[in-house]
Design an enzyme around this catalytic site. Structure first.
Site, PDB file in Angstrom:
ATOM      1  N   TYR A 163      -5.517  -8.009  11.656  1.00 30.98           N
ATOM      2  CA  TYR A 163      -5.074  -7.225  10.507  1.00 30.98           C
ATOM      3  C   TYR A 163      -5.837  -7.716   9.270  1.00 30.98           C
ATOM      4  O   TYR A 163      -7.027  -7.991   9.342  1.00 30.98           O
ATOM      5  CB  TYR A 163      -3.550  -7.317  10.357  1.00 30.98           C
ATOM      6  CG  TYR A 163      -3.011  -6.217   9.477  1.00 30.98           C
ATOM      7  CD1 TYR A 163      -3.203  -4.881   9.820  1.00 30.98           C
ATOM      8  CD2 TYR A 163      -2.350  -6.503   8.288  1.00 30.98           C
ATOM      9  CE1 TYR A 163      -2.758  -3.861   9.000  1.00 30.98           C
ATOM     10  CE2 TYR A 163      -1.897  -5.482   7.469  1.00 30.98           C
ATOM     11  CZ  TYR A 163      -2.110  -4.170   7.832  1.00 30.98           C
ATOM     12  OH  TYR A 163      -1.675  -3.151   7.011  1.00 30.98           O
ATOM     13  N   ARG A 223      -4.688   5.666   0.842  1.00 28.48           N
ATOM     14  CA  ARG A 223      -4.692   4.448   0.017  1.00 28.48           C
ATOM     15  C   ARG A 223      -4.672   3.247   0.944  1.00 28.48           C
ATOM     16  O   ARG A 223      -3.670   2.585   1.123  1.00 28.48           O
ATOM     17  CB  ARG A 223      -3.472   4.442  -0.910  1.00 28.48           C
ATOM     18  CG  ARG A 223      -3.538   3.418  -2.034  1.00 28.48           C
ATOM     19  CD  ARG A 223      -2.179   3.087  -2.579  1.00 28.48           C
ATOM     20  NE  ARG A 223      -1.297   2.504  -1.574  1.00 28.48           N
ATOM     21  CZ  ARG A 223      -1.321   1.217  -1.214  1.00 28.48           C
ATOM     22  NH1 ARG A 223      -2.176   0.383  -1.750  1.00 28.48           N
ATOM     23  NH2 ARG A 223      -0.478   0.764  -0.285  1.00 28.48           N
ATOM     24  N   LYS A 241      -0.990  -2.811  12.535  1.00 28.10           N
ATOM     25  CA  LYS A 241       0.444  -3.036  12.319  1.00 28.10           C
ATOM     26  C   LYS A 241       1.191  -3.113  13.640  1.00 28.10           C
ATOM     27  O   LYS A 241       2.081  -3.955  13.829  1.00 28.10           O
ATOM     28  CB  LYS A 241       1.031  -1.900  11.475  1.00 28.10           C
ATOM     29  CG  LYS A 241       0.625  -1.930  10.015  1.00 28.10           C
ATOM     30  CD  LYS A 241       1.415  -2.956   9.213  1.00 28.10           C
ATOM     31  CE  LYS A 241       1.090  -2.856   7.732  1.00 28.10           C
ATOM     32  NZ  LYS A 241       1.860  -3.785   6.912  1.00 28.10           N
ATOM     33  N   GLU A 314       2.741   4.329   6.147  1.00 27.00           N
ATOM     34  CA  GLU A 314       1.758   3.301   5.790  1.00 27.00           C
ATOM     35  C   GLU A 314       0.600   3.893   4.995  1.00 27.00           C
ATOM     36  O   GLU A 314      -0.041   4.862   5.420  1.00 27.00           O
ATOM     37  CB  GLU A 314       1.222   2.658   7.078  1.00 27.00           C
ATOM     38  CG  GLU A 314       0.449   1.386   6.865  1.00 27.00           C
ATOM     39  CD  GLU A 314       1.320   0.229   6.408  1.00 27.00           C
ATOM     40  OE1 GLU A 314       0.810  -0.609   5.638  1.00 27.00           O
ATOM     41  OE2 GLU A 314       2.486   0.148   6.817  1.00 27.00           O
ATOM     42  N   ASP A 315       0.350   3.322   3.826  1.00 27.92           N
ATOM     43  CA  ASP A 315      -0.849   3.612   3.033  1.00 27.92           C
ATOM     44  C   ASP A 315      -1.023   5.084   2.663  1.00 27.92           C
ATOM     45  O   ASP A 315      -2.144   5.611   2.691  1.00 27.92           O
ATOM     46  CB  ASP A 315      -2.096   3.091   3.749  1.00 27.92           C
ATOM     47  CG  ASP A 315      -2.188   1.566   3.662  1.00 27.92           C
ATOM     48  OD1 ASP A 315      -1.371   0.974   2.925  1.00 27.92           O
ATOM     49  OD2 ASP A 315      -3.048   0.975   4.319  1.00 27.92           O
ATOM     50  N   ASP A 337       6.302   0.588   4.403  1.00 25.19           N
ATOM     51  CA  ASP A 337       6.027  -0.844   4.351  1.00 25.19           C
ATOM     52  C   ASP A 337       5.359  -1.245   3.051  1.00 25.19           C
ATOM     53  O   ASP A 337       5.579  -2.358   2.549  1.00 25.19           O
ATOM     54  CB  ASP A 337       5.149  -1.252   5.537  1.00 25.19           C
ATOM     55  CG  ASP A 337       5.045  -2.759   5.679  1.00 25.19           C
ATOM     56  OD1 ASP A 337       6.091  -3.427   5.659  1.00 25.19           O
ATOM     57  OD2 ASP A 337       3.919  -3.266   5.791  1.00 25.19           O
ATOM     58  N   ASP A 338       4.547  -0.364   2.467  1.00 20.34           N
ATOM     59  CA  ASP A 338       3.883  -0.689   1.206  1.00 20.34           C
ATOM     60  C   ASP A 338       4.895  -0.819   0.071  1.00 20.34           C
ATOM     61  O   ASP A 338       4.732  -1.661  -0.816  1.00 20.34           O
ATOM     62  CB  ASP A 338       2.866   0.400   0.845  1.00 20.34           C
ATOM     63  CG  ASP A 338       1.882   0.650   1.959  1.00 20.34           C
ATOM     64  OD1 ASP A 338       1.183  -0.295   2.343  1.00 20.34           O
ATOM     65  OD2 ASP A 338       1.834   1.783   2.475  1.00 20.34           O
ATOM     66  N   ASN A 481      -4.920  -6.977  -1.590  1.00 22.19           N
ATOM     67  CA  ASN A 481      -5.746  -7.130  -0.401  1.00 22.19           C
ATOM     68  C   ASN A 481      -6.915  -6.155  -0.442  1.00 22.19           C
ATOM     69  O   ASN A 481      -6.809  -5.095  -1.064  1.00 22.19           O
ATOM     70  CB  ASN A 481      -4.909  -6.830   0.854  1.00 22.19           C
ATOM     71  CG  ASN A 481      -3.947  -7.943   1.183  1.00 22.19           C
ATOM     72  OD1 ASN A 481      -4.305  -9.110   1.161  1.00 22.19           O
ATOM     73  ND2 ASN A 481      -2.715  -7.573   1.506  1.00 22.19           N
TER      74      ASN A 481
END
Length: 593
Positions: A163, A223, A241, A314-315, A337-338, A481
């Site tokens: 990851y 993103r 993930k 996610e993202d 999760d973000d 990150n």
């Protein structure tokens, strides 16, 4: 060779050879049509690939079974029907030997990376890191048992190559890293042309070989980490993930499904490149059309796999992420999760830091300043406000007053007329309107700064030295990150605060010696919490994932930081303990459902 370093030359040569072997294995395997008797749910990868390399079934129905410490370690010879006759030599290689051989391969590449770093060849180190990533991904498709055994045996060392941070570079060159091999990496859904019935058909087809999907990670790639819009090349995020759901949470990989919704890409150099694997179209859907596409997917997923299927967002881009979560948080077992996972792991680190900071014993003693007011920033700030309420019993307004946001246009205040809806709760009355982060810090005098801006080197020396003048132990979380996007490095934070700060980052940094003391940076890795949250939700058959669950996970995480870590200024536990942390979080989640 020029430097006469034989070991380094051999290591680099071996890495190159292994990358070629990985490609050849991948191509041969993806082109091979497996016999029908191999197409069973217990021996196929969740990434659409029949492996035929392991007879071990990971079926389990109880929480303890999910947490088997020997998960992924095959111990019995392969039965005759599990391999097509004549395609492999007759002799049997014991699983431990298989894992040892895999480790020797990877260890050689890691040695080459270290050698490259020592001579300052960052480009070579980055290239070799991608080789390790590609090799591990290929291994996960061809021999999942060996892959997970290897990952579990060396989790802290290999997690960065599965990851973040390496997955970011892999996504930027997804075709060159993975796509060109022909391996199936998950389910891709055309958001422009797929109706709900089309999506149901795609998922039903997938269900034929994976009848018990329990966890889905879905993205539209808009993103990706701090890298922006990568379109369908963001598939590396759901894949990574779900590897961690298995490695850290013990969830059967055959019950995991990575999904990318292809809604185009707004970055022309990515979208128009010859190797781009998605629809060569910009993101031109309206809000209503986006909601319809995602609604079709959510309804289809629950229709095919069940109402309690865990779905992790996610993202997604800021303009859609909050609305998507709001639309579905009460109608599905879902979380972002973000927004929420990041919040949980950061609040966990902040709770643990209270055991280190002098004169600050409660969250409510802090004055918080965020650089970045997107998904992660607002998510953390919201859970932090909830945590302060739980700690003190104060009103929401009182807890919000402790939290300040700074975005690309300066301090978020009530006088600004350009604020998005999700920033409004944190818009406070101020006498002036600072437009830089440094000026905002000098005005607010925070005791804790949290960076989620993807703007590197924005936690400057003047900022940190100013904080030292107002608090004994500044708390500095540079969380963006990958590493190249971090607001400051660990070495800078410790140097500019004379070793007094409590530092954490999103990607790992090495320990730093400051004035004769060794400081260990914490890594606010979401993997500390989301596998346990997901495991608990699945085991309990939860119908929603709540703010209470996220706070519960944070308190469990904080309680797992040992005295040895606190003494060196670290507010997160060893990554090697992550499965035990996940188990305890899952138990707490089950108890709260």
């Amino acid at each position: 060779k020029t430097e006469g370093n034989k070991d380094r030359t051999m290591s680099v040569g071996l890495a190159l050879l292994l990358s070629l072997v990985s490609v050849s294995e991948s191509f041969a395997f993806s082109s091979y049509s497996a016999p029908s008797f191999l197409n069973t749910g217990s021996i196929t990868r969740p990434l659409g690939l029949v492996t035929g390399t392991s007879s071990q079934s990971f079926e389990s129905s109880k929480l303890q079974a999910y947490i088997d410490p020997h998960f992924g370690s095959p111990s019995s010879p392969l039965s005759h029907p599990s391999r097509a006759k004549g395609l492999v030599p007759k002799g049997y290689v014991p699983p431990p030997t298989q894992v040892d051989a895999a480790w020797e391969r990877v260890k050689g590449m890691l040695g080459a990376i270290d050698a490259a770093k020592k001579v300052g060849d960052g480009d070579l180190a980055d290239s070799l890191s991608l080789t390790v990533y590609s090799h591990l991904q290929t291994l996960s498709y061809i021999s999942p048992s060996t892959f997970y055994s290897l990952l579990l045996s060396h989790l802290p060392l290999l997690m960065p190559f599965v990851y973040t941070p390496v997955v970011g570079a892999a996504c930027k060159d997804w075709y060159g890293t993975i796509g060109h091999t022909g391996l199936e990496t998950g389910v891709y859904i055309d958001g422009f042309e797929s109706s709900k019935s089309d999506i149901v058909g795609i998922l039903e087809e997938y269900k034929l070989s994976h009848p018990d999907v329990q966890a889905i990670v879905v993205t539209d790639g808009e993103r990706i980490l701090g890298l922006g819009d990568l379109g369908v090349h963001g598939m590396g995020i759901p894949v990574g993930k779900l590897h961690l759901y298995t490695a850290c949470g013990g969830i059967d990989p055959a019950k995991c499904l990575p999904v990318t919704i292809d809604l185009g890409c707004n970055v022309s150099e990515i979208r128009d490149s010859p190797g781009y694997m998605g629809t060569k179209r910009s993101r031109d859907l309206s809000v209503e059309e986006f909601d319809e596409v995602m609604g079709n997917f959510m309804e289809a997923a629950m229709q095919v796999f069940g109402r309690s299927t865990l779905i992790q967002f996610e993202d997604f881009g800021n303009k859609n992420a909050f609305r998507l979560l709001e639309n579905w948080k009460d109608k599905s077992t879902s979380f972002n999760d973000d927004i929420q996972g990041t919040a949980s792991v950061v609040v966990g680190g902040l709770l643990a830091s209270l055991k280190i900071t002098e004169g600050i014993d409660k969250l409510s003693d802090h004055t918080f300043m965020f650089l970045g007011a997107g998904e992660a920033g607002v998510g953390i700030a919201s859970l932090l406000a909830y945590a302060i309420q739980q700690e003190t019993g104060c009103t929401l307004a009182s807890s919000l007053s402790k939290i300040n946001l700074c975005d690309s246009k300066g301090l978020v205040t009530s006088s600004r007329t350009d604020l998005a809806h999700h920033k409004l709760p944190f818009a406070h009355d101020r006498d002036s309107q600072p437009v830089t982060f440094e000026d905002s810090v000098k005005m607010i005098n925070p005791t804790c700064i949290i960076g989620v801006s993807a703007q590197p080197q924005t936690f400057t020396e003047p900022v940190l030295r100013h904080m030292c003048g107002t608090t004994e132990n500044p708390v500095v979380f540079a969380l963006s990150n990958p590493t190249s996007k971090a607001e400051c490095t660990a070495e800078q934070a410790y140097e500019w605060t004379d070793g007094k700060c409590v530092f954490a980052s999103g990607s790992p940094f090495d320990p730093v010696e400051v004035r004769g003391e060794v400081k260990v940076p914490g890594q606010g890795n979401n993997a500390y919490v989301f596998p346990g949250i997901g495991l608990g939700a699945i085991a309990a058959g939860a119908t929603s994932v709540t703010e209470k669950d996220m706070y519960a996970a944070a308190t469990v995480l904080a309680g797992e930081v040992g005295e040895d870590r606190l003494k060196v200024g670290c507010c997160y536990p060893e990554l090697s303990s992550i499965r035990e942390v996940s188990r305890k979080i899952a138990v707490r989640i089950c108890g709260d459902v």
